[in-house]
Motif scaffolding. Sequence first.
Motif, PDB file in Angstrom:
ATOM      1  N   GLN A 146      31.172  44.100  33.666  1.00 21.59           N
ATOM      2  CA  GLN A 146      32.135  44.104  34.764  1.00 21.59           C
ATOM      3  C   GLN A 146      33.252  45.110  34.494  1.00 21.59           C
ATOM      4  N   ARG A 147      33.824  45.588  35.562  1.00 17.71           N
ATOM      5  CA  ARG A 147      34.944  46.510  35.441  1.00 17.71           C
ATOM      6  C   ARG A 147      35.855  46.337  36.644  1.00 17.71           C
ATOM      7  N   VAL A 148      37.167  46.458  36.404  1.00 17.38           N
ATOM      8  CA  VAL A 148      38.157  46.411  37.476  1.00 17.38           C
ATOM      9  C   VAL A 148      38.973  47.693  37.394  1.00 17.38           C
ATOM     10  N   THR A 149      39.066  48.401  38.496  1.00 19.46           N
ATOM     11  CA  THR A 149      39.803  49.661  38.521  1.00 19.46           C
ATOM     12  C   THR A 149      40.949  49.572  39.518  1.00 19.46           C
ATOM     13  N   GLN A 150      42.145  49.815  39.023  1.00 22.96           N
ATOM     14  CA  GLN A 150      43.313  49.942  39.878  1.00 22.96           C
ATOM     15  C   GLN A 150      43.800  51.368  39.708  1.00 22.96           C
ATOM     16  N   PRO A 151      43.528  52.232  40.664  1.00 19.72           N
ATOM     17  CA  PRO A 151      43.731  53.666  40.448  1.00 19.72           C
ATOM     18  C   PRO A 151      45.188  54.106  40.393  1.00 19.72           C
TER      19      PRO A 151
ATOM     20  N   LYS B 207      45.305  49.078  45.702  1.00 18.83           N
ATOM     21  CA  LYS B 207      43.857  49.228  45.631  1.00 18.83           C
ATOM     22  C   LYS B 207      43.258  48.562  44.401  1.00 18.83           C
ATOM     23  N   CYS B 208      42.091  47.967  44.612  1.00 18.47           N
ATOM     24  CA  CYS B 208      41.319  47.371  43.521  1.00 18.47           C
ATOM     25  C   CYS B 208      39.850  47.611  43.827  1.00 18.47           C
ATOM     26  N   ASN B 209      39.155  48.243  42.911  1.00 25.03           N
ATOM     27  CA  ASN B 209      37.707  48.408  43.006  1.00 25.03           C
ATOM     28  C   ASN B 209      37.067  47.751  41.797  1.00 25.03           C
ATOM     29  N   TYR B 210      35.869  47.272  41.975  1.00 22.04           N
ATOM     30  CA  TYR B 210      35.238  46.528  40.889  1.00 22.04           C
ATOM     31  C   TYR B 210      33.777  46.892  40.761  1.00 22.04           C
ATOM     32  N   SER B 211      33.225  46.585  39.606  1.00 20.58           N
ATOM     33  CA  SER B 211      31.774  46.596  39.414  1.00 20.58           C
ATOM     34  C   SER B 211      31.396  45.268  38.783  1.00 20.58           C
TER      35      SER B 211
ATOM     36  N   LEU C 260      37.225  37.067  43.026  1.00 21.20           N
ATOM     37  CA  LEU C 260      38.308  37.982  42.656  1.00 21.20           C
ATOM     38  C   LEU C 260      39.666  37.348  42.840  1.00 21.20           C
ATOM     39  N   PHE C 261      40.611  37.835  42.024  1.00 18.18           N
ATOM     40  CA  PHE C 261      41.965  37.315  42.024  1.00 18.18           C
ATOM     41  C   PHE C 261      42.972  38.459  42.048  1.00 18.18           C
TER      42      PHE C 261
ATOM     43  N   ASP D 204      40.914  41.268  51.385  1.00 18.40           N
ATOM     44  CA  ASP D 204      39.555  41.042  51.876  1.00 18.40           C
ATOM     45  C   ASP D 204      38.548  41.665  50.926  1.00 18.40           C
ATOM     46  N   LEU D 205      37.543  40.890  50.610  1.00 15.23           N
ATOM     47  CA  LEU D 205      36.480  41.395  49.754  1.00 15.23           C
ATOM     48  C   LEU D 205      35.527  42.243  50.578  1.00 15.23           C
ATOM     49  N   ASN D 206      35.348  43.494  50.183  1.00 12.71           N
ATOM     50  CA  ASN D 206      34.417  44.406  50.840  1.00 12.71           C
ATOM     51  C   ASN D 206      33.303  44.701  49.852  1.00 12.71           C
ATOM     52  N   LYS D 207      32.193  43.995  50.009  1.00 10.92           N
ATOM     53  CA  LYS D 207      31.100  44.143  49.052  1.00 10.92           C
ATOM     54  C   LYS D 207      30.451  45.518  49.135  1.00 10.92           C
ATOM     55  N   GLY D 208      30.429  46.101  50.341  1.00  6.44           N
ATOM     56  CA  GLY D 208      29.826  47.422  50.489  1.00  6.44           C
ATOM     57  C   GLY D 208      30.584  48.489  49.712  1.00  6.44           C
ATOM     58  N   GLU D 209      31.912  48.400  49.748  1.00  8.43           N
ATOM     59  CA  GLU D 209      32.753  49.360  49.030  1.00  8.43           C
ATOM     60  C   GLU D 209      33.193  48.820  47.669  1.00  8.43           C
ATOM     61  N   THR D 210      32.738  47.647  47.307  1.00  9.52           N
ATOM     62  CA  THR D 210      33.146  46.952  46.068  1.00  9.52           C
ATOM     63  C   THR D 210      34.656  47.050  45.876  1.00  9.52           C
ATOM     64  N   SER D 211      35.379  46.597  46.889  1.00  8.49           N
ATOM     65  CA  SER D 211      36.833  46.666  46.833  1.00  8.49           C
ATOM     66  C   SER D 211      37.453  45.319  47.203  1.00  8.49           C
TER      67      SER D 211
END
Lengths: 110, 112
Positions: free
Chosen positions: A2-7, A22-26, A33-34, A62-69
């Motif tokens: 897993q990874r969490v990216t806050q750019p 912004k928050c993106n994840y893998s 998510l929290f 909002d969880l956007n699974k397509g954009e993993t955000s």
Amino acid sequence: AQRVTQPEKLLSVFKGAPVELKCNYSYSGSPELFWYVQYSRQRLQLLLRHISRESIKGFTADLNKGETSFHLKKPFAQEEDSAMYYCALPSEGGGNKLTFGTGTQLKVEL
Amino acid sequence: DAGITQSPRHKVTETGTPVTLRCHQTENHRYMYWYRQDPGHGLRLIHYSYGVKDTDKGEVSDGYSVSRSKTEDFLLTLESATSSQTSVYFCAISESWPPEAFFGQGTRLTVV
């Protein structure tokens, strides 16, 4: 793994302006998510969690699974929103652990 | 707020000395964690516990050890403190899945 990216390390907005942190994840599978918030020199507090779909202090995510955000949003920033914000998700491999992003410092200017 | 207390809140110590930080909870939660918080790195897990005497390593465990002899107490020991261990240390607890964590107030440790 897993990874969490806050750019953004720092986000500066004027009072009354919209905010988007912004928050993106893998993650393998469907994540929970929290968002946590830390006001100056205080403990981290849970701001909101994906599964509850609540709005806390005017913030939504909002969880956007397509954009993993899982971006955190608020339509009108207030001075008291100035804080450090962390996105987090459960660590894969068990142990009931959380993996955190590096955080975004939000500064609301008058 | 969840009942979590960290002690001490601030500590300055010299390089090479052992240091123990304490986390005490009154919530009877099963899981306890130690994180360190550093600019640019966010929070990183040092060690965690999933029950009395049951502990495991996190991502930055080198130089640290932990013990949990009672449900309510989780100790973090820096065996021989180094300047790179200057940080803010947070204890956290959780009980259920997903792991919604509750945090202590933090301990600011400075190694000189």
